[in-house]
Design a protein around this motif. Structure first.
Motif, PDB file in Angstrom:
ATOM      1  N   LEU A  26     -53.156   4.244   8.274  1.00 41.23           N
ATOM      2  CA  LEU A  26     -52.903   4.268   9.715  1.00 41.23           C
ATOM      3  C   LEU A  26     -53.582   3.111  10.432  1.00 41.23           C
ATOM      4  CD1 LEU A  26     -53.499   8.086  10.226  1.00 41.23           C
ATOM      5  CD2 LEU A  26     -51.289   6.922  10.330  1.00 41.23           C
ATOM      6  N   GLY A  27     -54.751   2.724   9.946  1.00 41.63           N
ATOM      7  CA  GLY A  27     -55.483   1.630  10.577  1.00 41.63           C
ATOM      8  C   GLY A  27     -56.874   1.509   9.994  1.00 41.63           C
ATOM      9  N   GLY A  28     -57.615   0.560  10.533  1.00 38.11           N
ATOM     10  CA  GLY A  28     -58.969   0.349  10.058  1.00 38.11           C
ATOM     11  C   GLY A  28     -59.795  -0.357  11.111  1.00 38.11           C
ATOM     12  N   SER A  29     -61.107  -0.403  10.847  1.00 34.73           N
ATOM     13  CA  SER A  29     -62.022  -1.045  11.779  1.00 34.73           C
ATOM     14  C   SER A  29     -63.144  -1.709  10.993  1.00 34.73           C
ATOM     15  CB  SER A  29     -62.609  -0.007  12.745  1.00 34.73           C
ATOM     16  OG  SER A  29     -63.440   0.908  12.040  1.00 34.73           O
ATOM     17  N   GLY A  30     -64.210  -2.075  11.684  1.00 33.92           N
ATOM     18  CA  GLY A  30     -65.336  -2.687  11.013  1.00 33.92           C
ATOM     19  C   GLY A  30     -66.146  -1.722  10.182  1.00 33.92           C
ATOM     20  N   SER A  31     -65.835  -0.431  10.258  1.00 33.99           N
ATOM     21  CA  SER A  31     -66.611   0.553   9.505  1.00 33.99           C
ATOM     22  C   SER A  31     -65.774   1.635   8.832  1.00 33.99           C
ATOM     23  CB  SER A  31     -67.625   1.243  10.439  1.00 33.99           C
ATOM     24  OG  SER A  31     -66.947   1.916  11.491  1.00 33.99           O
ATOM     25  N   THR A  32     -64.480   1.703   9.138  1.00 31.20           N
ATOM     26  CA  THR A  32     -63.683   2.844   8.681  1.00 31.20           C
ATOM     27  C   THR A  32     -62.251   2.438   8.353  1.00 31.20           C
ATOM     28  OG1 THR A  32     -64.955   4.255  10.193  1.00 31.20           O
ATOM     29  CG2 THR A  32     -62.964   5.196   9.254  1.00 31.20           C
ATOM     30  N   ASP A  78     -52.070   8.142  19.968  1.00 30.70           N
ATOM     31  CA  ASP A  78     -53.261   7.955  20.800  1.00 30.70           C
ATOM     32  C   ASP A  78     -54.520   7.977  19.946  1.00 30.70           C
ATOM     33  OD1 ASP A  78     -51.759   7.772  23.099  1.00 30.70           O
ATOM     34  OD2 ASP A  78     -51.938   9.916  23.584  1.00 30.70           O
ATOM     35  N   TRP A  79     -54.561   8.860  18.954  1.00 36.48           N
ATOM     36  CA  TRP A  79     -55.718   8.928  18.061  1.00 36.48           C
ATOM     37  C   TRP A  79     -55.900   7.615  17.313  1.00 36.48           C
ATOM     38  CZ3 TRP A  79     -56.388   8.406  12.805  1.00 36.48           C
ATOM     39  CH2 TRP A  79     -57.627   8.807  12.285  1.00 36.48           C
ATOM     40  N   VAL A  80     -54.812   7.035  16.842  1.00 40.64           N
ATOM     41  CA  VAL A  80     -54.893   5.756  16.133  1.00 40.64           C
ATOM     42  C   VAL A  80     -55.465   4.676  17.046  1.00 40.64           C
ATOM     43  CG1 VAL A  80     -53.530   3.909  15.071  1.00 40.64           C
ATOM     44  CG2 VAL A  80     -53.047   6.299  14.501  1.00 40.64           C
ATOM     45  N   ASP A  81     -54.979   4.618  18.284  1.00 41.23           N
ATOM     46  CA  ASP A  81     -55.465   3.606  19.229  1.00 41.23           C
ATOM     47  C   ASP A  81     -56.949   3.788  19.544  1.00 41.23           C
ATOM     48  OD1 ASP A  81     -53.098   2.222  19.464  1.00 41.23           O
ATOM     49  OD2 ASP A  81     -52.387   3.381  21.190  1.00 41.23           O
ATOM     50  N   ARG A  82     -57.395   5.031  19.688  1.00 38.30           N
ATOM     51  CA  ARG A  82     -58.804   5.283  20.009  1.00 38.30           C
ATOM     52  C   ARG A  82     -59.726   5.039  18.819  1.00 38.30           C
ATOM     53  NH1 ARG A  82     -56.752  10.109  21.970  1.00 38.30           N
ATOM     54  NH2 ARG A  82     -57.846  11.194  20.276  1.00 38.30           N
ATOM     55  N   ARG A  90     -62.441  -6.472  13.947  1.00 42.26           N
ATOM     56  CA  ARG A  90     -61.922  -6.214  12.603  1.00 42.26           C
ATOM     57  C   ARG A  90     -60.896  -5.083  12.575  1.00 42.26           C
ATOM     58  NH1 ARG A  90     -67.779  -6.839   9.606  1.00 42.26           N
ATOM     59  NH2 ARG A  90     -67.574  -9.038   9.015  1.00 42.26           N
ATOM     60  N   ALA A  91     -60.566  -4.549  13.741  1.00 44.68           N
ATOM     61  CA  ALA A  91     -59.641  -3.428  13.793  1.00 44.68           C
ATOM     62  C   ALA A  91     -58.200  -3.887  13.572  1.00 44.68           C
ATOM     63  CB  ALA A  91     -59.766  -2.712  15.134  1.00 44.68           C
ATOM     64  N   PHE A  92     -57.425  -3.009  12.964  1.00 43.09           N
ATOM     65  CA  PHE A  92     -55.978  -3.218  12.810  1.00 43.09           C
ATOM     66  C   PHE A  92     -55.321  -1.853  12.797  1.00 43.09           C
ATOM     67  CE2 PHE A  92     -57.293  -2.237   8.553  1.00 43.09           C
ATOM     68  CZ  PHE A  92     -56.209  -1.596   7.974  1.00 43.09           C
ATOM     69  N   VAL A  93     -54.042  -1.806  13.115  1.00 49.20           N
ATOM     70  CA  VAL A  93     -53.285  -0.551  13.064  1.00 49.20           C
ATOM     71  C   VAL A  93     -51.936  -0.827  12.418  1.00 49.20           C
ATOM     72  CG1 VAL A  93     -54.422   0.456  15.070  1.00 49.20           C
ATOM     73  CG2 VAL A  93     -52.339  -0.884  15.371  1.00 49.20           C
ATOM     74  N   ALA A  94     -51.383   0.197  11.795  1.00 44.59           N
ATOM     75  CA  ALA A  94     -50.043   0.079  11.231  1.00 44.59           C
ATOM     76  C   ALA A  94     -49.026   0.025  12.365  1.00 44.59           C
ATOM     77  CB  ALA A  94     -49.761   1.280  10.327  1.00 44.59           C
ATOM     78  N   PRO A  95     -47.869  -0.587  12.131  1.00 46.03           N
ATOM     79  CA  PRO A  95     -46.838  -0.626  13.176  1.00 46.03           C
ATOM     80  C   PRO A  95     -46.484   0.787  13.641  1.00 46.03           C
ATOM     81  CG  PRO A  95     -46.285  -2.122  11.388  1.00 46.03           C
ATOM     82  CD  PRO A  95     -47.464  -1.330  10.918  1.00 46.03           C
ATOM     83  N   MET A  96     -46.496   0.987  14.920  1.00 47.06           N
ATOM     84  CA  MET A  96     -46.251   2.326  15.467  1.00 47.06           C
ATOM     85  C   MET A  96     -44.858   2.830  15.100  1.00 47.06           C
ATOM     86  SD  MET A  96     -48.051   4.593  16.808  1.00 47.06           S
ATOM     87  CE  MET A  96     -49.427   3.489  17.199  1.00 47.06           C
ATOM     88  N   ARG A  97     -43.900   1.915  14.967  1.00 47.98           N
ATOM     89  CA  ARG A  97     -42.550   2.358  14.618  1.00 47.98           C
ATOM     90  C   ARG A  97     -42.529   3.001  13.229  1.00 47.98           C
ATOM     91  NH1 ARG A  97     -42.652  -3.152  14.068  1.00 47.98           N
ATOM     92  NH2 ARG A  97     -42.114  -3.984  11.995  1.00 47.98           N
ATOM     93  N   ASP A  98     -43.374   2.502  12.320  1.00 50.51           N
ATOM     94  CA  ASP A  98     -43.427   3.087  10.981  1.00 50.51           C
ATOM     95  C   ASP A  98     -44.088   4.458  11.012  1.00 50.51           C
ATOM     96  OD1 ASP A  98     -42.244   0.809   9.976  1.00 50.51           O
ATOM     97  OD2 ASP A  98     -44.136  -0.120   9.377  1.00 50.51           O
ATOM     98  N   ILE A  99     -45.154   4.597  11.808  1.00 50.15           N
ATOM     99  CA  ILE A  99     -45.810   5.897  11.952  1.00 50.15           C
ATOM    100  C   ILE A  99     -44.825   6.907  12.535  1.00 50.15           C
ATOM    101  CG2 ILE A  99     -47.646   7.148  13.154  1.00 50.15           C
ATOM    102  CD1 ILE A  99     -49.339   4.608  13.010  1.00 50.15           C
ATOM    103  N   GLU A 100     -44.092   6.496  13.571  1.00 47.37           N
ATOM    104  CA  GLU A 100     -43.135   7.405  14.214  1.00 47.37           C
ATOM    105  C   GLU A 100     -42.010   7.784  13.265  1.00 47.37           C
ATOM    106  OE1 GLU A 100     -42.028   5.112  17.570  1.00 47.37           O
ATOM    107  OE2 GLU A 100     -43.796   5.672  18.770  1.00 47.37           O
TER     108      GLU A 100
END
Length: 254
Positions: A26-32, A78-82, A90-100
């Motif tokens: 779903l995504g990632g950050s500098g720690s997760t 919203d959870w992914v964005d937060r 270092r944050a990234f998220v998967a394309p929302m269209r794929d999640i949907e």
């Protein structure tokens, strides 16, 4: 989808690859790093997993455990964005269209026993550093006792404290570290600092340089080689360190 036809876009391919144990990042950050293996909700809730990431001088290390988090399927975007905010460089998220899409078709796969690059459905959405980390076994992750940065357990321990590579280098290889002039006696070798590796790029600000390193040779021979160097430069401070399967010798820059 017509049988035998090669997928024409990413969405079709995502749906085709759902049989084997897999996860969708779903995504990632500098720690997760966050991932999910099923969009089938129970009571409107799906379960995501969060795995810790340790960013080290030699690359990213994936944690060997993960935490389960229940999320209302309607609030997943919203959870992914937060959870992976753009303020984190270092944050990234998967394309929302794929999640949907996967949520709409209730995509599901068995959960793999371990997290690997081959088991990630959307590995192309994952930054290269994290994709490289997924190609290696996970490791236990802890917090640095000095700065709270996530690091690999037992790679850098000083005075019984778990440290990240940066704080270990600063504390042990800094001005107050165990520097000495002249050769080492046998009891000195028994109490040398020990760490997983020495990172030359971290030493730059400390005015310290690597002058000698050994790997996978007889320890007695390595000690004699180290003392030959220290004897030849007895007027300059040096420090021998056990690193990996050998020794590294550091010298203060003149």
């Amino acid at each position: 989808m017509v049988h035998g036809r090669k997928p024409t876009d990413k969405s079709e391919r995502l749906l085709e690859l759902g049989d084997a144990p897999r996860v969708f990042v779903l995504g990632g950050s500098g720690s997760t790093l966050g991932f999910i293996n099923s969009f089938r909700s129970e009571g409107g809730v799906v379960t995501a997993r969060l795995v810790p990431l340790a960013w080290t001088p030699v690359g990213v290390v994936i944690g060997d455990t993960w935490q389960n988090v229940g999320i209302a399927i309607a609030n997943l975007p919203d959870w992914v964005d937060r959870t992976f905010p753009p303020e984190d460089e270092r944050a990234f998220v998967a394309p929302m269209r794929d999640i949907e899409l996967l949520a709409r078709v209730q995509w599901h796969a068995d959960l793999p026993e371990t997290l690997t690059d081959e088991g990630v459905l959307n590995i192309e959405d994952v930054p290269e550093e994290i994709a490289d980390a997924l190609a290696h076994p996970g490791a236990p992750i802890v917090q640095c006792a000095a700065c709270r940065r996530l690091c690999v357990r037992d790679e850098f321990v000083w005075k019984e404290k778990q440290l990240c590579a940066w704080d270990y280098h600063t504390q042990v290889f800094g001005k107050r570290g165990p520097w000495r002039n002249g050769v080492y006696e046998p009891h000195h070798f028994a109490t040398l600092p020990s760490c997983a590796y020495v990172a030359p790029e971290v030493l730059g600000d400390l005015e310290v340089e690597v002058v000698f390193a050994t790997s996978a040779i007889d320890e007695g021979l390595a000690e004699r080689m180290i003392n030959l160097l220290l004897e030849a430069e007895a007027e300059r401070p040096h420090m021998a360190v056990r690193s990996g399967d050998g020794f590294t010798v550091l010298r203060e820059r003149s």
